[in-house]
Structure formats: C-alpha cells, structure tokens
Write a protein that holds these residues in place. Structure first.
Motif, short mmCIF file in Angstrom:
data_model
loop_
_atom_site.label_atom_id
_atom_site.label_comp_id
_atom_site.label_asym_id
_atom_site.label_seq_id
_atom_site.Cartn_x
_atom_site.Cartn_y
_atom_site.Cartn_z
N MET A 158 -4.92 6.46 1.42
CA MET A 158 -4.90 5.73 2.69
C MET A 158 -6.10 4.79 2.81
SD MET A 158 -2.42 5.98 4.77
CE MET A 158 -1.01 6.46 3.84
N ARG B 27 -7.45 3.10 0.48
CA ARG B 27 -7.14 1.89 -0.27
C ARG B 27 -6.31 0.94 0.61
NH1 ARG B 27 -6.03 1.68 -5.90
NH2 ARG B 27 -6.06 3.95 -5.87
N ILE B 28 -5.31 1.52 1.30
CA ILE B 28 -4.44 0.70 2.15
C ILE B 28 -5.25 0.17 3.35
CG2 ILE B 28 -2.36 0.73 3.58
CD1 ILE B 28 -1.41 3.02 1.61
N ARG C 110 -7.21 -2.74 2.27
CA ARG C 110 -6.39 -3.95 2.15
C ARG C 110 -6.12 -4.52 3.54
NH1 ARG C 110 -2.02 -1.53 -2.11
NH2 ARG C 110 -3.31 -1.65 -3.96
N ASN C 111 -5.78 -3.64 4.49
CA ASN C 111 -5.50 -4.11 5.85
C ASN C 111 -6.71 -4.80 6.46
OD1 ASN C 111 -2.81 -3.53 6.37
ND2 ASN C 111 -3.25 -1.38 6.78
N ARG D 93 -7.40 -8.16 4.74
CA ARG D 93 -6.36 -9.19 4.78
C ARG D 93 -5.97 -9.57 6.20
NH1 ARG D 93 -2.88 -7.27 -0.46
NH2 ARG D 93 -4.62 -7.48 -1.91
N ASN D 94 -6.21 -8.68 7.17
CA ASN D 94 -6.03 -9.07 8.57
C ASN D 94 -7.32 -9.75 9.00
OD1 ASN D 94 -3.41 -8.16 9.47
ND2 ASN D 94 -4.18 -6.09 9.08
N ARG E 155 6.15 -2.43 14.18
CA ARG E 155 7.25 -2.33 13.23
C ARG E 155 6.74 -1.88 11.86
NH1 ARG E 155 12.17 -6.48 12.41
NH2 ARG E 155 12.32 -6.15 14.62
N GLU E 156 5.54 -2.34 11.52
CA GLU E 156 4.93 -1.91 10.25
C GLU E 156 4.71 -0.40 10.27
OE1 GLU E 156 1.30 -4.08 9.25
OE2 GLU E 156 0.53 -2.24 8.33
N THR F 163 7.92 1.27 9.80
CA THR F 163 8.35 1.17 8.40
C THR F 163 7.64 2.19 7.52
OG1 THR F 163 8.71 -1.19 8.73
CG2 THR F 163 8.66 -0.41 6.46
N ILE F 164 6.32 2.22 7.64
CA ILE F 164 5.61 3.14 6.74
C ILE F 164 5.91 4.60 7.09
CG2 ILE F 164 3.77 1.50 6.12
CD1 ILE F 164 1.88 3.01 7.98
N ARG F 165 6.18 4.86 8.39
CA ARG F 165 6.60 6.22 8.75
C ARG F 165 7.98 6.51 8.14
NH1 ARG F 165 5.99 10.18 10.54
NH2 ARG F 165 6.59 10.39 12.73
N THR G 105 5.40 8.10 5.27
CA THR G 105 4.00 8.32 5.64
C THR G 105 3.94 9.33 6.78
OG1 THR G 105 3.65 5.99 5.15
CG2 THR G 105 1.86 7.13 6.26
N GLN H 180 -1.31 10.80 8.33
CA GLN H 180 -1.75 9.70 7.46
C GLN H 180 -1.85 8.39 8.23
OE1 GLN H 180 1.31 10.47 4.47
NE2 GLN H 180 -0.30 10.79 2.96
#
Lengths: 414, 222
Positions: free
Chosen positions: A1, A3-4, A7-8, A11-12, A308-309, A312-314, A318, A322
C-alpha cells in the motif's frame, strides 16, 4: 500500500502541492518562532551569566531578604575559607566579591537616592563594563578608590552630561557627594568623581544605578565584609555539579552559606521564557488547528474526487483496512514532505533574517537588539512532529469514510 | 463453478420497495462465455454486483466453487474478489494516476507476488491485449478501447475463475467494441476462464457461447 500511496502522492501533483504548501508554511512559521524564542532564551542565558556569574554564594538571609541590617555580610575570615574551598573545585576559574550600598548622591545643586554596586574594578566577572555608553567616559580602573560610574538616568537627574566627563582641576571627573549609613548606623559621607556613564537599556534601573570600587563601598559602610561571592567556572555545563558539590563542602565546613546559580538568579529570564513558552504553545496549537482543518478539507475533497477509484480498488479486492491504510499513508507522506519542506523553508527564512541584521527595540528596553533566529537541529523536531501529527489526525476521518463506503455506492458515484 | 439460488434484491426508494431481482437462478461453469442482455433497469447490473460479491442479496445465495458467499466476512469477501473474480467496468475504472502497466499490476500487489512474477504476468497480458508498447501511458493518454484493454488485462492478471463485465462496450464505438469483445473471447478460450457479460448492446451477443435475457428482474433463457 505504501508503494501505491507514494504513486498517488507524487502523481496527484496539484493536491499534494497544495497540502505540502499548507503544512510547510505551518512548520516553517513554527520553526522560525521557535528559533526566535530560542535565541532570546539563549541570549538571555549568556546575558545572565555575564550579569550574575555562574554561581553566587551568600548568606541565606541575604537571599530571602530576612536579614536585619547588615547581618548577612560575609566577613573576611569566612570569605577566606570560602575562597580556599572554591580553589579546590576542578571547574573553578575566578571569583570576585561585591557589596551593594544605598544612600543619597548629589552635586551642589541636585541630589537623588541611588543604589551602588561596589565591585572590584579589575575583575571581569559580572562586570558592568559592557554597559558603558559610547563616548560615555571610562569604566572603573584598577586601584581607583574614589571614582564612580553613573547610570545615565541618575546622571541626568544630577545634571551631569557626557560633555562634563574627563579630568578637570586636577580631578578625574566632576565631583559628587555620597551619603550613606555605615553598618553600625552612623551617617557617613565621601566625595567621588564621575568618570563614566552607563546604560542598561532599562530606564528605571538607569535612574538609580551607580558602580563604585569595592573599597569605596566598604569604606563608606565602614566594614571589611562583602555581600556575596561571584564565581566564574570554566564552562557553563559545570554549574549544577559544582553547586551541589560546593554546597556539601560548605556544609561540612560549617559555613552557613547558600549558593544560587545564574539560572536561579535570572528571574526575569525565567518569567520571559515562561511567557514565550506559553506563546509558543499557543502558536503551535493555532498552527496545529490550521493544518488540521486545511488538510481535512484537502483530504475530504480528495475522498470525493476519488470515490469511484475507491469503489474500484475495493471491488477488485482491496480490504477496508488497506483503503484506510492507503489514505493514512498518503497523509503521513504528505505530512513528512510538508514538514521537511517547511523546515528547509524555515531554515532559509531564519538564515535570511540573521543575515539581514534586523534590529528592534523590545518592550521595556531603550536600546535596539538584533533580531536573530537560532538555527539548531534540536529545534526541528517539535515543529516537524506537530505538522506530521496534525496531518495524520486530519487524515483519519476521510480515511475512515473511504474505508467504510459501500462499494456499489462508490462505483455509482459520478 | 458459480451458482445463484433464488437470488432477490430489493431497493427502498422513498416509501416504495423496488424489486430489482426476483428469484434469479444461474449457473456458470468453467470456460463459459455467458452474455446476459436486457433493457436498462432490467436488473443486469444488480445481478452482476451480487455475483461480484460487492453487494448483498435480499434473499437467496451466491455460491462460488460451492462456497456460500453470504457467510463470509467483509475481509474474506475482499480476498475472494481478488483471488477468484476479475471485473471489467463500463467506464473502464482505471486508476488515473497509475500507468497502464501499474493498473494491470495493482491486483498482484494485493496478492503480494514477487516483482519478477508480477512483471511476467503483466507483460504477458499486456502483450495479449496488444498494449505491450503502451505500458507507461496513463489512462488519459489512452483511447477508450485501449483503456478497456488495460481493464481486461487487470481483470485477468490474477488468473481468476470468472470475469464479470458490465456493459464493456457501452463507451466504445462499434469497431472498438468488436475488437474488445474479440479479445475477451480469445482470452476466454486461451485461459479457460468463465466470462459473464451483461449488456444491452446487440453486437456483444454474437460472441456469446450462451445467452440469457433479463426482464423485470428475472432471467429468461434464449
């Protein structure tokens, strides 16, 4: 998590930048305030040591002002014993003695009450030499017995100006008369010559202050005794340990004397720092709240933008914990980045201020002092932790909402 | 492999109870390519959500490999979704800040696979969906068809038992839709993974091995 989350965060960019700026401003402000307060604390500490020495030894009744008359004075025999004990101390460097006196001081035309510090002119310890005004004559010279340096306010009251200083008619300066009661209670009077003017920066002190040679003070009070022994040590860190050891040895030698450190004596410093401490805590709390609500707002916006993201990950597996961890990790990362940027910014601002040689007049002072920010590593932790903790706390609510949201609702969110 | 037993789902809209599913019985076996079509509001997406274990039925049961999902905790359901189910959405639902490669890799991070294994699987699937040279592109740098292909790669990367697709061609032009369906059909054959596709796009139906029609919350064999 993590790592993600990384990235978030990277990149945001817009959201991260906004959050980082808010946190950085809070951290930088707190660091600069802390550095400023710390400089005052540190400066006042140096000033206190210069003013009081590292240690002062005196009769307990001198410290608690319970003495009647001059019974608190340390006689010659007692002083010799104290000095021999002092010289055995590993961190002992030098000592001096003082004797305060009060009385009337006057010229032919004017007079005033005064309070004089009887000092050894040759001693550098707790010397008031540094208060001597520019072009304000000279300080007491070794061997002199009948000279005086006056506070600028007291000199004004007596009608003595800078221009009046200097030798005249075979005397070292303008003459004045001092009257005081001896330790035995008889009135005594002597002539003195004004050779210098000094300014403490506190007008009410300058109105009464005078500095005379110790031998003069002893002579007019008709005593061989002194009031206190002022001790200079090799380093400030040895203050407490020397005090403890010396107290024990004074007791063993049956000398009923009490020791105070420069920290005990600098009461104004303590009060000032208590006030600054309260101001710092208030600013810390204000910045905590400011960062808290700003980041809460940003993270809540992020929660709605990423609904929505999250759905999606749920949906693709996920776990709630997490998702919670993801938001929290992002908060911590933003807090760490914002805190570090803030410290760098604060350090830069502090450096600029220090380099700019800004001067200001603190309340109650008649002289300008430099505005400095103390830039030390130990001051970074507090502001950094406040910013990080505030960010972390403000992230908890959006993180909980993100973790608890129903997947189908999140996926439907437009 | 997947079965639903008398599945019902009611929604409360104000004072009114809307019955979205009315006793749906469905069985999907390995390698199946089932298309469920029907008009909007017929209950297709509701059925898919229940099979995907992202919503709970009012009554009835979903069985995946003979395991009743209603008995599973929220955490176990998440594990079930990540291990056995792949999802493809109408609006692609890629994570905007991640590249095509990272989107496809995401479910493997949840499975805590090694970096090498992740690389192997993601590269292979992106190759299969024809995006090997677009790995580094973000979703906003991809066309609709390319995004849906990334979503397909993401759905298949965990080697699921079943892939559920909700209107996968709805946001694509007919040519791109056809391409996407061809890819799904090919992967169905090659990976022997079951597909359930709900759609109201008549073009999709031609790829079905088996087709069901949904009307008023009920399934009708066609």
């Amino acid at each position: 998590m993590l790592r993600i989350a990384l990235r978030n965060v990277f990149r945001n960019r817009r959201r991260t930048l906004l959050s980082v700026v808010l946190i950085a401003l809070g951290t930088a402000s707190l660091f600069v305030f802390k550095g400023y307060f710390d400089f005052i604390h540190w400066g006042m500490g140096l000033e206190a040591v210069a003013q009081y020495g590292h240690l002062q030894i005196a009769d307990p009744t001198f410290w608690d002002k319970s003495a009647e008359g001059y019974e608190y004075l340390i006689d010659k025999e007692k002083l010799d014993r104290v000095v021999s004990l002092l010289k055995e101390e590993p961190d002992f460097k030098a000592y001096t003695v003082q004797l305060m006196m009060t009385g009337m001081i006057g010229t032919e035309k004017k007079s005033s009450v005064f309070m004089a510090s009887g000092v050894e002119p040759e001693s550098e310890i707790a010397s008031l030499k540094y208060l001597l005004m520019d072009e304000g004559g000279k300080y007491l010279q070794p061997g002199e017995q009948n000279t005086v340096v006056l506070g600028i306010g007291l000199a004004n009251q007596l009608g003595i100006r800078k221009e009046d200083l200097g030798p005249r008619d075979g005397f070292p300066g303008p003459p004045i008369v001092v009257m005081a009661a001896t330790v035995g209670g008889q009135y005594n009077a002597r002539n003195l010559f004004v050779i210098g003017l000094l300014e403490t920066g506190q007008p009410e002190v300058d109105l009464r202050l005078a500095v005379v040679p110790l031998v003069f003070a002893q002579s007019i009070l008709n005593t061989q005794s002194v009031e206190n022994v002022i001790v200079e040590l090799k380093n400030i860190e040895a203050t407490e340990s020397t005090k403890e050891r010396l107290e024990r040895r004074l007791q063993e030698a049956d000398l009923n004397l009490q020791i105070k450190t420069w920290d005990d004596l600098a009461i104004f410093r303590k009060q000032t720092m208590a006030w600054f401490g309260a101001v710092y805590r208030f600013i810390g709390a204000a910045i905590f709240v400011l960062v808290f609500f700003s980041i809460l707002e940003v993270m809540t916006m992020s929660f709605f933008e990423r609904m929505r993201e999250i759905g999606t990950i749920r949906a693709i597996g996920t776990k709630r914990s997490q998702v919670f961890g993801l938001f929290l990790s992002e908060g911590v990362l933003i807090g760490v980045i914002g805190g570090l940027v803030g410290l760098a910014l604060g350090w830069g601002v502090g450096w600029l201020v220090n380099e700019s040689d800004i001067r200001y007049e603190p309340p109650g002072y008649a002289i300008e002092v430099p505005l400095q920010i103390r830039l030390v590593w130990e001051n970074t932790l507090g502001p950094f932790l406040i910013a990080l903790f505030s960010t972390l706390v403000s992230t908890i609510y959006p993180a909980l909402r993100a973790a608890r949201i129903r997947v189908v609702e999140a996926l439907r969110y437009v | 492999m997947l079965e639903t037993v008398n599945l019902t789902k009611d929604y409360q809209v104000g004072q009114e109870t809307v019955r979205a599913l009315r006793g749906v019985n469905l069985a999907v076996s390995q390698g199946d390519f089932l298309v469920v079509n029907g008009p909007s509001g017929s209950g297709k997406t509701t059925l898919l959500n229940l099979i995907a274990c992202i919503d709970a039925p009012t009554s009835g049961e979903v069985l995946i490999e003979e395991m009743a999902v209603s008995k599973l905790s929220e955490g176990r359901l998440a594990e079930l979704r990540r291990e056995k189910i792949g999802l493809i959405f109408q609006t692609f639902n890629l994570i905007p800040v991640l590249s095509a490669y990272e989107n496809a890799e995401y479910p493997l991070l949840l499975l805590k696979l090694s970096r090498l294994e992740r690389q192997r699987r993601v590269n292979a699937l992106l190759e299969e969906v024809g995006l090997a040279d677009m790995q580094k592109r973000r979703p906003d740098e991809l066309s609709g068809g390319q995004r849906q292909r990334v979503a397909i790669a993401r759905a298949l990367v965990t080697n699921p038992k079943i892939v559920l697709a909700d209107e996968p061609t709805a946001n694509l032009d007919s040519d791109t839709g056809a391409q996407v369906m061809q890819i799904m059909r090919r992967l169905n054959e090659e990976h022997k993974v079951a597909f359930v596709v709900v759609t109201h796009d008549p073009v999709v139906t031609q790829y079905a091995k088996r087709m069901l029609r949904m009307r008023d919350g009920k399934l009708v064999e066609t």
